[in-house]
Design a protein around this motif. Structure first.
Motif, PDB file in Angstrom:
ATOM      1  N   THR A  39      35.946  36.249  48.577  1.00  0.00           N
ATOM      2  CA  THR A  39      34.890  35.303  48.232  1.00  0.00           C
ATOM      3  C   THR A  39      35.038  34.857  46.788  1.00  0.00           C
ATOM      4  O   THR A  39      35.447  35.646  45.937  1.00  0.00           O
ATOM      5  N   THR A  40      34.678  33.615  46.519  1.00  0.00           N
ATOM      6  CA  THR A  40      34.796  33.068  45.167  1.00  0.00           C
ATOM      7  C   THR A  40      33.789  33.685  44.213  1.00  0.00           C
ATOM      8  O   THR A  40      32.593  33.746  44.509  1.00  0.00           O
ATOM      9  N   PHE A  41      34.298  34.147  43.084  1.00  0.00           N
ATOM     10  CA  PHE A  41      33.492  34.630  41.962  1.00  0.00           C
ATOM     11  C   PHE A  41      34.042  33.973  40.711  1.00  0.00           C
ATOM     12  O   PHE A  41      35.143  33.427  40.710  1.00  0.00           O
ATOM     13  N   TYR A  42      33.276  34.018  39.621  1.00  0.00           N
ATOM     14  CA  TYR A  42      33.654  33.348  38.376  1.00  0.00           C
ATOM     15  C   TYR A  42      33.724  34.352  37.230  1.00  0.00           C
ATOM     16  O   TYR A  42      32.890  35.259  37.142  1.00  0.00           O
ATOM     17  N   ALA A  43      34.689  34.148  36.356  1.00  0.00           N
ATOM     18  CA  ALA A  43      34.850  35.044  35.209  1.00  0.00           C
ATOM     19  C   ALA A  43      33.745  34.785  34.182  1.00  0.00           C
ATOM     20  O   ALA A  43      33.547  33.661  33.741  1.00  0.00           O
ATOM     21  N   GLN A  44      33.038  35.838  33.815  1.00  0.00           N
ATOM     22  CA  GLN A  44      31.967  35.756  32.816  1.00  0.00           C
ATOM     23  C   GLN A  44      32.555  35.444  31.447  1.00  0.00           C
ATOM     24  O   GLN A  44      31.941  34.775  30.628  1.00  0.00           O
ATOM     25  N   GLU A  45      33.733  35.961  31.184  1.00  0.00           N
ATOM     26  CA  GLU A  45      34.500  35.671  29.974  1.00  0.00           C
ATOM     27  C   GLU A  45      35.970  35.808  30.358  1.00  0.00           C
ATOM     28  O   GLU A  45      36.278  36.273  31.445  1.00  0.00           O
ATOM     29  N   SER A  46      36.872  35.374  29.515  1.00  0.00           N
ATOM     30  CA  SER A  46      38.295  35.516  29.820  1.00  0.00           C
ATOM     31  C   SER A  46      38.615  36.997  29.984  1.00  0.00           C
ATOM     32  O   SER A  46      38.217  37.816  29.156  1.00  0.00           O
ATOM     33  N   VAL A  47      39.316  37.315  31.067  1.00  0.00           N
ATOM     34  CA  VAL A  47      39.568  38.719  31.388  1.00  0.00           C
ATOM     35  C   VAL A  47      40.981  38.884  31.959  1.00  0.00           C
ATOM     36  O   VAL A  47      41.451  38.047  32.729  1.00  0.00           O
ATOM     37  N   LYS A  48      41.644  39.953  31.556  1.00  0.00           N
ATOM     38  CA  LYS A  48      42.990  40.245  32.045  1.00  0.00           C
ATOM     39  C   LYS A  48      42.924  40.830  33.449  1.00  0.00           C
ATOM     40  O   LYS A  48      42.062  41.642  33.753  1.00  0.00           O
ATOM     41  N   ILE A  49      43.876  40.395  34.281  1.00  0.00           N
ATOM     42  CA  ILE A  49      44.053  40.991  35.604  1.00  0.00           C
ATOM     43  C   ILE A  49      45.064  42.121  35.434  1.00  0.00           C
ATOM     44  O   ILE A  49      46.161  41.907  34.925  1.00  0.00           O
ATOM     45  N   ARG A  50      44.664  43.321  35.826  1.00  0.00           N
ATOM     46  CA  ARG A  50      45.503  44.512  35.646  1.00  0.00           C
ATOM     47  C   ARG A  50      46.167  44.923  36.960  1.00  0.00           C
ATOM     48  O   ARG A  50      45.618  44.704  38.036  1.00  0.00           O
ATOM     49  N   GLN A  51      47.315  45.556  36.838  1.00  0.00           N
ATOM     50  CA  GLN A  51      48.047  46.045  38.006  1.00  0.00           C
ATOM     51  C   GLN A  51      47.281  47.158  38.714  1.00  0.00           C
ATOM     52  O   GLN A  51      47.287  47.249  39.935  1.00  0.00           O
ATOM     53  N   LYS A  52      46.612  48.011  37.954  1.00  0.00           N
ATOM     54  CA  LYS A  52      45.802  49.113  38.480  1.00  0.00           C
ATOM     55  C   LYS A  52      44.428  49.033  37.813  1.00  0.00           C
ATOM     56  O   LYS A  52      44.277  48.389  36.777  1.00  0.00           O
ATOM     57  N   ALA A  86      49.055  44.251  32.256  1.00  0.00           N
ATOM     58  CA  ALA A  86      48.332  42.997  32.475  1.00  0.00           C
ATOM     59  C   ALA A  86      49.250  42.045  33.237  1.00  0.00           C
ATOM     60  O   ALA A  86      50.378  41.792  32.826  1.00  0.00           O
ATOM     61  N   LEU A  87      48.773  41.537  34.369  1.00  0.00           N
ATOM     62  CA  LEU A  87      49.554  40.642  35.208  1.00  0.00           C
ATOM     63  C   LEU A  87      49.255  39.175  34.913  1.00  0.00           C
ATOM     64  O   LEU A  87      50.043  38.295  35.243  1.00  0.00           O
ATOM     65  N   GLY A  88      48.088  38.923  34.331  1.00  0.00           N
ATOM     66  CA  GLY A  88      47.665  37.555  34.065  1.00  0.00           C
ATOM     67  C   GLY A  88      46.284  37.552  33.437  1.00  0.00           C
ATOM     68  O   GLY A  88      45.746  38.603  33.083  1.00  0.00           O
ATOM     69  N   LEU A  89      45.716  36.357  33.323  1.00  0.00           N
ATOM     70  CA  LEU A  89      44.414  36.183  32.691  1.00  0.00           C
ATOM     71  C   LEU A  89      43.572  35.231  33.529  1.00  0.00           C
ATOM     72  O   LEU A  89      44.061  34.175  33.951  1.00  0.00           O
ATOM     73  N   VAL A  90      42.322  35.592  33.780  1.00  0.00           N
ATOM     74  CA  VAL A  90      41.364  34.684  34.407  1.00  0.00           C
ATOM     75  C   VAL A  90      40.532  34.116  33.253  1.00  0.00           C
ATOM     76  O   VAL A  90      39.805  34.856  32.598  1.00  0.00           O
ATOM     77  N   PRO A  91      40.650  32.818  32.969  1.00  0.00           N
ATOM     78  CA  PRO A  91      39.884  32.232  31.865  1.00  0.00           C
ATOM     79  C   PRO A  91      38.380  32.220  32.153  1.00  0.00           C
ATOM     80  O   PRO A  91      37.964  32.205  33.320  1.00  0.00           O
ATOM     81  N   LYS A  92      37.589  32.177  31.109  1.00  0.00           N
ATOM     82  CA  LYS A  92      36.130  32.117  31.243  1.00  0.00           C
ATOM     83  C   LYS A  92      35.754  30.956  32.152  1.00  0.00           C
ATOM     84  O   LYS A  92      36.302  29.869  32.057  1.00  0.00           O
ATOM     85  N   SER A  93      34.849  31.203  33.082  1.00  0.00           N
ATOM     86  CA  SER A  93      34.304  30.254  34.064  1.00  0.00           C
ATOM     87  C   SER A  93      35.268  29.883  35.183  1.00  0.00           C
ATOM     88  O   SER A  93      34.917  29.119  36.063  1.00  0.00           O
TER      89      SER A  93
END
Length: 109
Positions: A26-39, A46-53
């Motif tokens: 389901t779609t959710f939104y990043a409250q602030e920029s956050v790193k996507i971690r492998q575990k 860190a595999l990537g970054l989800v930018p704020k919003s």
């Protein structure tokens, strides 16, 4: 008579195993920029970054976000509580990994 009884005894019944239900995202939104971690830990790669919003897909279970227990963090408004250890599994632009649970909201910030 013996041959007829033996044939009846060797009849096999095939039963199909239940299939696993497909994962729901389901779609959710990043409250602030956050790193996507492998575990689900801050020290994980860190595999990537989800930018704020930005919209990302979060794994659901029983109508709620599936929460994973992992490493301690104080990310995204967890009020400095370093004992907070809940993580969400998310997909964003082809990357699947974990972000701290309080970082993902069901509405755009």
């Amino acid at each position: 008579m013996i041959g007829v009884g033996l044939a009846a005894a060797t009849t096999m019944v095939l039963v199909q195993a239940p299939t696993a239900s497909a994962a729901t995202w389901t779609t959710f939104y990043a409250q602030e920029s956050v790193k996507i971690r492998q575990k689900p830990t801050k020290s994980s790669t860190a595999l990537g970054l989800v930018p704020k919003s930005a919209a990302a897909k979060a794994l659901m279970s029983g109508g709620s976000v599936k929460v994973y227990q992992g490493g301690m963090h104080n990310a995204c408004g967890s009020k400095g509580n370093i004992k907070y250890n809940q993580w969400d599994k998310v997909r964003y632009k082809g990357i699947t990994g974990y972000v701290p649970h309080p970082c993902m909201l069901p509405f755009k910030p």
